[in-house]
Design a protein around this motif. Sequence first.
Motif, PDB file in Angstrom:
ATOM      1  N   MET A   1       0.849  -1.190   0.000  1.00 14.24           N
ATOM      2  CA  MET A   1       0.000   0.000   0.000  1.00 14.24           C
ATOM      3  C   MET A   1       0.888   1.245   0.000  1.00 14.24           C
ATOM      4  SD  MET A   1      -2.960   1.046   2.747  1.00 14.24           S
ATOM      5  CE  MET A   1      -3.647  -0.599   2.628  1.00 14.24           C
ATOM      6  N   ASP A   2       0.669   2.113  -0.953  1.00 14.49           N
ATOM      7  CA  ASP A   2       1.500   3.299  -1.123  1.00 14.49           C
ATOM      8  C   ASP A   2       1.191   4.344  -0.058  1.00 14.49           C
ATOM      9  OD1 ASP A   2       1.884   6.166  -2.507  1.00 14.49           O
ATOM     10  OD2 ASP A   2       3.319   4.738  -3.360  1.00 14.49           O
ATOM     11  N   ILE A   3       2.256   4.898   0.547  1.00 11.12           N
ATOM     12  CA  ILE A   3       2.063   5.902   1.593  1.00 11.12           C
ATOM     13  C   ILE A   3       1.417   7.166   1.042  1.00 11.12           C
ATOM     14  CG2 ILE A   3       4.315   7.014   1.359  1.00 11.12           C
ATOM     15  CD1 ILE A   3       2.571   6.126   4.666  1.00 11.12           C
ATOM     16  N   GLY A   4       1.673   7.435  -0.252  1.00  5.45           N
ATOM     17  CA  GLY A   4       1.050   8.597  -0.878  1.00  5.45           C
ATOM     18  C   GLY A   4      -0.459   8.480  -0.951  1.00  5.45           C
ATOM     19  N   LEU A   5      -0.957   7.262  -1.186  1.00  3.95           N
ATOM     20  CA  LEU A   5      -2.399   7.045  -1.200  1.00  3.95           C
ATOM     21  C   LEU A   5      -2.997   7.276   0.182  1.00  3.95           C
ATOM     22  CD1 LEU A   5      -2.742   3.823  -3.420  1.00  3.95           C
ATOM     23  CD2 LEU A   5      -3.048   6.217  -4.098  1.00  3.95           C
ATOM     24  N   LEU A   6      -2.292   6.837   1.206  1.00  4.74           N
ATOM     25  CA  LEU A   6      -2.776   7.047   2.573  1.00  4.74           C
ATOM     26  C   LEU A   6      -2.787   8.525   2.936  1.00  4.74           C
ATOM     27  CD1 LEU A   6      -1.143   4.106   4.561  1.00  4.74           C
ATOM     28  CD2 LEU A   6      -3.494   4.323   3.745  1.00  4.74           C
ATOM     29  N   LYS A   7      -1.823   9.276   2.425  1.00  4.79           N
ATOM     30  CA  LYS A   7      -1.794  10.715   2.669  1.00  4.79           C
ATOM     31  C   LYS A   7      -3.035  11.375   2.080  1.00  4.79           C
ATOM     32  CE  LYS A   7       0.972  14.868   1.757  1.00  4.79           C
ATOM     33  NZ  LYS A   7       2.199  15.388   1.099  1.00  4.79           N
ATOM     34  N   VAL A   8      -3.388  10.989   0.866  1.00  6.45           N
ATOM     35  CA  VAL A   8      -4.586  11.540   0.227  1.00  6.45           C
ATOM     36  C   VAL A   8      -5.832  11.087   0.977  1.00  6.45           C
ATOM     37  CG1 VAL A   8      -5.983  11.538  -1.869  1.00  6.45           C
ATOM     38  CG2 VAL A   8      -3.491  11.728  -2.028  1.00  6.45           C
ATOM     39  N   PHE A   9      -5.874   9.811   1.343  1.00  9.00           N
ATOM     40  CA  PHE A   9      -7.017   9.279   2.084  1.00  9.00           C
ATOM     41  C   PHE A   9      -7.222  10.042   3.383  1.00  9.00           C
ATOM     42  CE2 PHE A   9      -8.145   6.439   5.627  1.00  9.00           C
ATOM     43  CZ  PHE A   9      -9.468   6.175   5.303  1.00  9.00           C
ATOM     44  N   ARG A  10      -6.163  10.282   4.118  1.00 12.47           N
ATOM     45  CA  ARG A  10      -6.272  11.004   5.390  1.00 12.47           C
ATOM     46  C   ARG A  10      -6.806  12.414   5.171  1.00 12.47           C
ATOM     47  NH1 ARG A  10      -1.046  12.481   9.064  1.00 12.47           N
ATOM     48  NH2 ARG A  10      -0.574  13.623   7.145  1.00 12.47           N
ATOM     49  N   ALA A  11      -6.314  13.092   4.149  1.00 12.05           N
ATOM     50  CA  ALA A  11      -6.768  14.454   3.872  1.00 12.05           C
ATOM     51  C   ALA A  11      -8.259  14.489   3.556  1.00 12.05           C
ATOM     52  CB  ALA A  11      -5.962  15.049   2.721  1.00 12.05           C
ATOM     53  N   VAL A  12      -8.724  13.554   2.741  1.00  8.68           N
ATOM     54  CA  VAL A  12     -10.140  13.503   2.384  1.00  8.68           C
ATOM     55  C   VAL A  12     -10.990  13.202   3.611  1.00  8.68           C
ATOM     56  CG1 VAL A  12     -11.893  12.300   1.013  1.00  8.68           C
ATOM     57  CG2 VAL A  12      -9.670  12.855   0.000  1.00  8.68           C
ATOM     58  N   ALA A  13     -10.536  12.249   4.435  1.00  6.11           N
ATOM     59  CA  ALA A  13     -11.287  11.892   5.642  1.00  6.11           C
ATOM     60  C   ALA A  13     -11.364  13.071   6.610  1.00  6.11           C
ATOM     61  CB  ALA A  13     -10.635  10.692   6.320  1.00  6.11           C
ATOM     62  N   GLU A  14     -10.273  13.819   6.769  1.00  2.45           N
ATOM     63  CA  GLU A  14     -10.258  14.942   7.697  1.00  2.45           C
ATOM     64  C   GLU A  14     -11.061  16.127   7.181  1.00  2.45           C
ATOM     65  OE1 GLU A  14      -5.917  14.125   9.851  1.00  2.45           O
ATOM     66  OE2 GLU A  14      -6.082  15.620   8.242  1.00  2.45           O
ATOM     67  N   GLU A  15     -11.018  16.357   5.882  1.00  5.51           N
ATOM     68  CA  GLU A  15     -11.722  17.503   5.300  1.00  5.51           C
ATOM     69  C   GLU A  15     -13.197  17.194   5.034  1.00  5.51           C
ATOM     70  OE1 GLU A  15     -10.581  20.409   4.993  1.00  5.51           O
ATOM     71  OE2 GLU A  15      -8.407  20.161   5.177  1.00  5.51           O
ATOM     72  N   GLY A  16     -13.524  15.925   4.831  1.00  7.88           N
ATOM     73  CA  GLY A  16     -14.898  15.555   4.522  1.00  7.88           C
ATOM     74  C   GLY A  16     -15.342  16.001   3.147  1.00  7.88           C
ATOM     75  N   SER A  17     -14.366  16.235   2.279  1.00  6.92           N
ATOM     76  CA  SER A  17     -14.670  16.747   0.934  1.00  6.92           C
ATOM     77  C   SER A  17     -13.481  16.497   0.022  1.00  6.92           C
ATOM     78  CB  SER A  17     -14.976  18.239   1.009  1.00  6.92           C
ATOM     79  OG  SER A  17     -14.923  18.848  -0.262  1.00  6.92           O
ATOM     80  N   ILE A  18     -13.768  16.040  -1.206  1.00  2.29           N
ATOM     81  CA  ILE A  18     -12.717  15.850  -2.195  1.00  2.29           C
ATOM     82  C   ILE A  18     -12.090  17.191  -2.578  1.00  2.29           C
ATOM     83  CG2 ILE A  18     -12.246  15.153  -4.587  1.00  2.29           C
ATOM     84  CD1 ILE A  18     -12.626  12.732  -2.938  1.00  2.29           C
ATOM     85  N   SER A  19     -12.933  18.183  -2.792  1.00  4.30           N
ATOM     86  CA  SER A  19     -12.431  19.489  -3.243  1.00  4.30           C
ATOM     87  C   SER A  19     -11.578  20.159  -2.170  1.00  4.30           C
ATOM     88  CB  SER A  19     -13.594  20.400  -3.640  1.00  4.30           C
ATOM     89  OG  SER A  19     -14.475  20.604  -2.553  1.00  4.30           O
ATOM     90  N   LYS A  20     -12.007  20.096  -0.902  1.00  4.20           N
ATOM     91  CA  LYS A  20     -11.228  20.708   0.181  1.00  4.20           C
ATOM     92  C   LYS A  20      -9.906  19.974   0.381  1.00  4.20           C
ATOM     93  CE  LYS A  20     -15.128  22.629   2.775  1.00  4.20           C
ATOM     94  NZ  LYS A  20     -15.883  22.592   4.055  1.00  4.20           N
ATOM     95  N   ALA A  21      -9.952  18.647   0.252  1.00  2.16           N
ATOM     96  CA  ALA A  21      -8.714  17.878   0.375  1.00  2.16           C
ATOM     97  C   ALA A  21      -7.748  18.229  -0.738  1.00  2.16           C
ATOM     98  CB  ALA A  21      -9.032  16.376   0.347  1.00  2.16           C
ATOM     99  N   ALA A  22      -8.266  18.416  -1.957  1.00  2.00           N
ATOM    100  CA  ALA A  22      -7.412  18.802  -3.082  1.00  2.00           C
ATOM    101  C   ALA A  22      -6.744  20.143  -2.816  1.00  2.00           C
ATOM    102  CB  ALA A  22      -8.245  18.860  -4.361  1.00  2.00           C
TER     103      ALA A  22
END
Length: 306
Positions: free
Chosen positions: A1-22
């Motif tokens: 499992m790529d750590i970069g994917l987990l970084k994106v996953f964490r951001a989306v989970a914390e922000e509750g939004s794809i756009s805010k995570a981006a």
Amino acid sequence: MDIGLLKVFRAVAEEGSISKAAQSLNYVQSNVTARIQQLEQELRTPLFYRHSRGITLTSAGQTLMEYTVRIFNLLEEAQQAVLDSPVPKGTITVGSDTTAAVRLPAILSAYRGCYPDVEVQLQIGRAADLIDSVLQHVVQGALMDGPVEHPEIVQELVIHEQLGLVIPDTIGYRGLSSINDKTLLILNAECIYRARLEEWLREEGFRLGKVMEFGTMEGLLGCVRAGIGFAVLPVSYFRRMNITEGISCYPFPERYAEVPTVFIRRRDLYMTSAFREFMEELKVHLPEAVCRTDILAAESSGTATN
């Protein structure tokens, strides 16, 4: 499992939004969406519920988030371990509840005098919030009322505080009859101070009346001074605050007076040289402190011996 994917996953989970995570990651939105889809395909399960208000974690997503937090905390600890040096430097973050915080200025001043290259950050909060901050690696340790019973937490220091009744001078002290039918003013409805007071009240045939909760110690003490009610605080806190006008503090009977203040940390915490030296400074300035968790366990179970 790529750590970069987990970084994106964490951001989306914390922000509750794809756009805010981006935005927080400085990625284009389509890139974030593609990475989440890649992770879900790799794990063969949906990680988010999509709805009109944004996205929320599925049960599988919640499980992955718990491991993701632990993974990133371990990565940070690994970096600290590699970069750690015998000479303390960097940053440490410690927490304290309101009453224990009066003991910290002298400790922090002495510590900074010895280790000027260390930045000490302080978080003041309530017991439940401090425990959560320790467990989530937000702070490395916290000084607070104890005991704290949690399998992932170690209690490092014990300070035996003596409780006192804080009442306005207009009432006059006559033991428990002074506070009969008066309102107890507190910072935390579940605090050990209230529990000890109720033990004393039951023994003497009294009952606790109304309880009013406050957000700040200043507001609480101001209302005691105004005669709105009374408070229960460590005698040492009252003395260190040098309160001399309008209110007085009267010690509890010995059998109800003593409560422990503990310094807690995660059991698996990597202790940098900066944090180790901070704990040594605590011991220097708290000569009554002991470093035996078995004493706490015995006291909490009622089996302590002399």
